[in-house]
Every structure is written in C-alpha cells, then in structure tokens.
Motif scaffolding. Structure first.
Motif: not given
Length: 329
Positions: A52-79
C-alpha cells in the motif's frame, strides 16, 4: 441504419464516490486473513503495508485497529453481546470483524470521533456487499449506534465469578485467568492479566556484528528518538514511542531486529560458539535463529526449518537484511 462502434456511448467503470478509508480497509483485510492463515498478524500487516501507499498517519491507524481488535477481542465481544439480537458467532466472519473494528474504535480510540467510527465502518460494510452477496451495512450501523446509545453494562463480579471477570475485563482466555487464579490468587492474577493487556513497547535487538548497542543508541537519539537500553538483555533497546520500523536508522543496513526482551534472553541460554551446528525446528520468522547466528559470529551452520513456506521466506529476507550467511533455511 448502421451505427459505427465508435459512436456507441462508452460505459465508464463505476467508482465509489465515497470509499472507506484505506487504513481501515487494510486493517480489515489483515484481520480477515489472520482468521484463515497460519501466518502471524505481524507478517500479514507488514505485507499489506508494503503493497500500500499510505502516509505515516494512515499506516499507524491500520496497525492500531488491527492489533487493537486482537488485543481487546474478549472485551469487545462481551460488549457487543447485549446489542445483538443473535450470537456474534452466527454472523458471517467478515461481519463479525466489521463490528469488532467499529466497536474497538468506539470503546478504545478516543481520538476517533464516534460518528467517524460508525460511518467508516458502514462504508467498509457496503464495500463488502458484493463479496458477502448481501448488504450488511444496515445491521452494522444499527449495532454500532446501539453500542453508543446503550449504557455500559457492569463488569462481571470478581468476587463471584473471578475467572470470567478477569477474562472479560482484560481480554485473556478464561482458561488462563482460571489457571493464574489457582496458582497465584486473585490479586496477583489480576495484575498479570492487566500487564498482558497493555500495549508493549517497541523493543529492538541490536545486531552486534554490525554495531554496538551504545553506538546504535547514539544513532537513535541523534535522530530525535527516545531510546533506552533494556534492563536485562545486553542487546536490547526500548523505544519510547511508536515509530515506523523501516524508517528507523540502520534498518536497511541490518543493524537491528524487532524482538521483545523476553525472547532475547533465550538464545544465550544455549551457550553456542563459533563453528557449532544448530537445528532450529520452528525458526520463522527468524528472531532466535538470527540471534544465534550473531552469538556464533556467523561462523558455523544453523539449519532453520518451519512448516510454513511463507514464513520461511520472511526468515530468508531477515537473514539477507541482517547479513547472516550461516543460516540454511
């Protein structure tokens, strides 16, 4: 009357006038791939960002969302459970992941306005309509808006259901919270769960065949980065802020490898020496194997095998970047 082909009106390909953000699209594709692939999230994300051709901000958001979903998966599914009229597991996998992505942004990303979290997830759902053979954007919109509207439910009681409470609050598997409670008691188990749910710092292992740790620390600090030596590993450096790894000084020259401090402590236990013969039977992506090569001064032979061909290619790329020739994938 004959009509020349060139007189026929040209049908232009349809273009979505309001496509989803590329960072969220990449996060979604990586999360879906992670459900189907033996490759780790890190490998999948690196591959997607390379294409992909993403700037630093978009790259950071992609990483944050992907890793964040996996890191908080149990809490997210419960909510999500109270705002769904059917079990999450009965929805298509893609719809499950869309809801999780939207919920993560609503629950854990303060810098993303709730309206943007919902609208961008709905756009992503619309973009998947052809693949899913149905437009699920209405359900996604309704569920996420209900998540905003409905009050947060109380956490499960630690006094009455300790294992479930820790699993839900900190997104650890319930079998693990139960084991830790049995071994250490509730207070220590809760502390361990809390630490496990935190975002770890970016930790580097310096390739000391290329540069000393002190010299590499100086390079990082000269570049304006907050960097500190690790407390235990003699080869490690911890960065004080998130960065784009390929943009760090010394990346192309192979002066470091991204590896947490605990992993850095394993290879020295083998007490290898130059000229040794080593078999790494689960080698990819190459962290411990390349560390062994460094400790052997790249003299000897390390046979690195793995069941995944794709991950072995990552190992080969890491060996080339670090300049190690003693590894045989």
């Amino acid at each position: 009357m004959l009509l020349c082909v060139t007189d026929m009106p040209t049908r232009r390909p349809s273009v979505d006038p309001n496509p989803p953000s590329p960072s969220r699209a990449i996060a979604f594709s990586v999360l879906i791939d992670s459900m189907r692939s033996d490759e780790g999230l890190e490998v999948l994300m690196d591959r997607a960002l390379t294409r992909a051709s993403l700037d630093g901000r978009d790259r950071g958001l992609a990483v944050e969302i992907a890793y964040g979903v996996m890191r908080r998966l149990g809490t997210i599914d419960w909510r999500l459970r109270p705002v769904l009229d059917k079990p999450l597991a009965r929805l298509p996998v893609a719809v499950q992941m869309l809801l999780r992505m939207g919920a993560y942004q609503l629950l854990f990303l303060d810098r993303v306005p709730p309206s943007a979290a919902v609208s961008e997830t709905v756009k992503l759902a619309k973009a998947q309509s052809r693949t899913l053979k149905r437009d699920w954007s209405g359900l996604v919109n309704a569920v996420l808006r209900a998540l905003i509207r409905e009050p947060s439910p109380p956490w499960p009681s630690i006094e009455e259901h300790a294992a479930e409470a820790l699993a839900v609050r900190y997104s650890v598997p319930e079998w693990l919270s139960r084991r830790w409670i049995h071994r250490w008691g509730i207070d220590r188990a809760q502390s361990a769960c809390e630490q496990a749910s935190l975002i770890p710092p970016v930790t580097l292992r310096v390739n000391r065949l290329q540069i000393s740790r002190d010299d590499f620390l100086s390079r990082l600090r000269e570049a304006g980065l907050k960097a500190q030596p690790t407390r235990v590993s003699p080869a490690g450096i911890t960065l004080g802020e998130g960065v784009s790894i390929p943009s760090l000084p010394g990346f192309s020259a192979g002066q470091f490898y991204v590896e947490d401090e605990a992993a850095q402590l394993i290879p020295p236990l083998l007490d290898v020496h130059p000229g040794d013969l080593v078999l790494d039977a689960c080698a990819a992506p190459g962290g411990k194997a390349t560390h062994l090569a460094e400790l052997m001064k790249d003299i000897g032979r390390i046979y690195a095998v793995d069941r995944s061909k794709a991950r072995l290619k990552v190992l080969e790329a890491n060996c080339r970047r670090l300049g190690h020739s003693s590894l045989v994938p």
